[in-house]
Design an enzyme around this catalytic site. Structure first.
Site, PDB file in Angstrom:
ATOM      1  N   ARG A   1      -0.974  -1.201  -7.329  1.00 35.04           N
ATOM      2  CA  ARG A   1      -1.483  -1.917  -8.511  1.00 35.04           C
ATOM      3  C   ARG A   1      -1.053  -1.224  -9.796  1.00 35.04           C
ATOM      4  O   ARG A   1      -1.122  -1.783 -10.870  1.00 35.04           O
ATOM      5  CB  ARG A   1      -3.022  -1.946  -8.485  1.00 35.04           C
ATOM      6  CG  ARG A   1      -3.590  -2.916  -7.519  1.00 35.04           C
ATOM      7  CD  ARG A   1      -5.046  -2.632  -7.281  1.00 35.04           C
ATOM      8  NE  ARG A   1      -5.243  -1.349  -6.613  1.00 35.04           N
ATOM      9  CZ  ARG A   1      -6.414  -0.891  -6.189  1.00 35.04           C
ATOM     10  NH1 ARG A   1      -7.495  -1.606  -6.360  1.00 35.04           N
ATOM     11  NH2 ARG A   1      -6.504   0.283  -5.592  1.00 35.04           N
TER      12      ARG A   1
ATOM     13  N   HIS B   1      -7.862   3.245  20.437  1.00 37.39           N
ATOM     14  CA  HIS B   1      -7.064   4.192  21.234  1.00 37.39           C
ATOM     15  C   HIS B   1      -7.548   4.296  22.686  1.00 37.39           C
ATOM     16  O   HIS B   1      -6.761   4.271  23.621  1.00 37.39           O
ATOM     17  CB  HIS B   1      -7.137   5.598  20.636  1.00 37.39           C
ATOM     18  CG  HIS B   1      -6.821   5.665  19.173  1.00 37.39           C
ATOM     19  ND1 HIS B   1      -5.810   4.941  18.597  1.00 37.39           N
ATOM     20  CD2 HIS B   1      -7.373   6.395  18.168  1.00 37.39           C
ATOM     21  CE1 HIS B   1      -5.764   5.216  17.309  1.00 37.39           C
ATOM     22  NE2 HIS B   1      -6.699   6.086  17.026  1.00 37.39           N
TER      23      HIS B   1
ATOM     24  N   LYS C   1     -16.287  13.823  17.056  1.00 34.78           N
ATOM     25  CA  LYS C   1     -15.830  14.659  15.934  1.00 34.78           C
ATOM     26  C   LYS C   1     -16.641  15.938  15.915  1.00 34.78           C
ATOM     27  O   LYS C   1     -17.766  15.979  16.409  1.00 34.78           O
ATOM     28  CB  LYS C   1     -16.037  13.926  14.611  1.00 34.78           C
ATOM     29  CG  LYS C   1     -15.125  12.732  14.471  1.00 34.78           C
ATOM     30  CD  LYS C   1     -14.957  12.334  13.027  1.00 34.78           C
ATOM     31  CE  LYS C   1     -13.898  11.266  12.896  1.00 34.78           C
ATOM     32  NZ  LYS C   1     -12.540  11.704  13.209  1.00 34.78           N
TER      33      LYS C   1
ATOM     34  N   THR D   1       1.435   3.568  -2.124  1.00 28.29           N
ATOM     35  CA  THR D   1       1.042   4.836  -2.747  1.00 28.29           C
ATOM     36  C   THR D   1      -0.012   5.566  -1.919  1.00 28.29           C
ATOM     37  O   THR D   1      -0.429   6.656  -2.270  1.00 28.29           O
ATOM     38  CB  THR D   1       0.428   4.583  -4.143  1.00 28.29           C
ATOM     39  OG1 THR D   1      -0.520   3.512  -4.022  1.00 28.29           O
ATOM     40  CG2 THR D   1       1.491   4.237  -5.158  1.00 28.29           C
TER      41      THR D   1
ATOM     42  N   GLY E   1       0.868  -1.178   0.000  1.00 27.91           N
ATOM     43  CA  GLY E   1       0.000   0.000   0.000  1.00 27.91           C
ATOM     44  C   GLY E   1       0.901   1.224   0.000  1.00 27.91           C
ATOM     45  O   GLY E   1       0.699   2.175   0.740  1.00 27.91           O
TER      46      GLY E   1
END
Ligand SMILES: NC(=O)c1ccc[n+]([C@@H]2O[C@H](COP(=O)([O-])OP(=O)(O)OC[C@H]3O[C@@H](n4cnc5c(N)ncnc54)[C@H](OP(=O)(O)O)[C@@H]3O)[C@@H](O)[C@H]2O)c1
Length: 448
Positions: free
Chosen positions: A46, A228, A311, A15, A13
């Site tokens: 990929r 967490h 959030k 990129t 992974g």
């Protein structure tokens, strides 16, 4: 003298956002600090990229200086689809010319973890000294976490496995064990006799951003609380380990997690969440969760643990707040004094402070004052990032701040057992009254 070995970092992974924004910059920092020996980085994707194109792609987020040109010479690229064995053969050939100490970082979505694990094993790419690092989230419930653990543990010994929770590599979280177990005045009062309540807060002042599609499947409880915050709870609640090694620390943390009971929960969703990209228009996913928990056993009998994550609240901060003065036993109780408290501030301000009552000049009035350790004042602003710390620890084979299979399963067991109420809708930037009212015997520390 520090020993250096020939390390090969394989970013599966390579990129992605994580690789570009966190992993490559952290590796570059380690290099500049002289902490890498002869090393190679192999990024995968990929796409059919040349080495130069890959280096340009991952170089965008690098704060470059004159050493970047040297560093980037060690970056290689392998085209690899996780589901296609041919890609692993390409990787195998690349690995032949690289150092033998391999660190495989699964920097991708968790649905690919099983197949990557199988393929790494099928070609025997993981050797005795290899480390295999799994990003979070590790599964999406107890069943999937167990299944993934089974796959991994059938193929590789647990000593090679590093399950990541990058919160554990934040400087002030690392400080928590030091605070508790190296200060003889702290540990004796970390129990129900002295502690009135404990709060663990991770408040964010932004929404889901580009992560809507992922977040909508998880929500605040599975994304933040499960990982967490339960990890912080286990670090605060654990008993003194026999030794400060990975086995003993993780044994104690598992014991805490096994004794967690959820007493109350409330959830919220910020207004406008359903309009975010990737989010279902009828979504009932929570973007906020407040939890009251208790821990089994005499140490914390009757002490509530209040845990909050959300959030789009008023501000961004993470901290652990420990309130003392159970039963107000001080001689001046009721005379305007406040309960003492110990605060571990994880971010954005990093530090530890103790709040004590002091005398106002000219009389016997009291006022609270902070006795403070300010991390940035002491160590400067540029201490290593969580990702730099975790890469350095994995390199050193130190599993203390990585999660063992049974910890993750206990975390999911707790979450699977929770019955989440319908979320209350709240305005972005505002803490809903239900959150303030959640604590009957006090208020959330620092929450406005
Ligand atoms: N981004 C962060 O700051 C951050 C922070 C904490 C945790 N995480 C966790 O880290 C993981 C990765 O996050 P991310 O933000 O980097 O995701 P991302 O930007 O979507 O990157 C995913 C990576 O996986 C590769 N990939 C996807 N499907 C593939 C397939 N079938 N075969 C081969 N490669 C494939 C992609 O490569 P190609 O598309 O080029 O093939 C890309 O390199 C997630 O589990 C996330 O929760 C991320």
């Amino acid at each position: 003298m520090e020993t250096k070995s020939d390390e090969t970092f394989v970013l599966l992974g390579g990129t992605g956002d994580l690789a570009r924004k966190k992993l490559l910059p952290s590796l570059f920092n380690l290099y500049k600090k002289g902490k890498l020996g002869d090393f190679d980085v192999i990024g995968t994707s990929r796409h059919d990229l040349s080495r130069e194109e890959y280096v340009r792609h991952v170089g965008v987020n690098i704060n470059k200086d004159e050493t970047w040109d040297e560093f980037k010479e060690n970056i290689r690229f392998a085209r690899l689809n996780f589901y296609n064995p041919e890609g692993y053969e390409v990787l195998q050939k690349k690995l032949l010319g690289c150092g033998d100490q391999r660190l495989f970082y699964l920097a991708t979505l968790p649905q690919h973890f099983d197949v990557i694990t199988d393929n790494l094993a099928a070609l025997d790419l993981v050797n005795e000294t290899s480390k295999v690092l799994y990003e979070k989230p590790f599964g999406e419930d107890l069943r999937s976490a167990k299944k993934l653990n089974r796959t991994i543990n059938e193929l590789f010994p647990e000593e090679n496995i590093y399950r990541i929770d990058h919160y554990l590599d934040k400087e002030l979280v690392g400080n928590l064990s030091i605070l508790r177990f190296s200060n003889s005045i702290i540990e004796p009062i970390m129990n129900a006799e002295y502690v009135d309540q404990i709060q663990i807060i991770a408040s964010e002042d932004f929404g889901v951003g580009e992560r809507g599609g992922f977040y909508d499947r998880y929500g605040a409880v599975k994304d933040f609380f499960q990982s967490h915050l339960l990890q912080l709870l286990s670090l605060v609640g654990m008993s003194t380990p026999e030794k400060l090694d990975a086995k003993c620390i993780r044994d104690e943390k598992v014991r805490v997690l096994q004794g967690v009971s959820i007493m109350d929960t409330m959830t919220g969703q910020y207004e406008g969440y359903r309009d975010e990209e990737g989010v279902d228009e009828d979504s009932t996913t929570e973007t906020l969760a407040a939890v009251k928990a208790s821990l089994d056993g005499p140490r914390w009998q009757g002490v509530p643990f209040y845990i909050l994550t959300g959030k789009n609240l008023a501000k961004k901060y993470s901290q652990i707040y420990i309130q003392f003065d159970k039963n107000n036993q001080s001689a001046m109780a009721g005379d305007g004094t406040i309960p003492n408290s110990l605060v571990v501030s994880i971010q954005p301000d990093r530090g530890i402070y103790l709040v004590i009552n002091t005398k106002v000049p000219g009389g016997m009035q009291t006022e609270p004052a902070k006795m403070e350790f300010c991390h940035a004042c002491h160590h400067g602003p540029n201490t290593p990032s969580a990702y730099e710390n975790l890469l350095a620890q994995a390199l050193a084979g130190d599993q203390r701040s990585f999660i063992r299979y049974d910890e993750i399963e206990e975390q999911w067991r707790i979450v699977d057992g929770m019955k989440l109420p319908e979320p209350t809708i709240y305005k972005p930037g505002k803490v809903p009254p239900e959150v303030h009212n959640f604590i009957q015997d006090g208020e959330w520390h620092g929450l406005s």
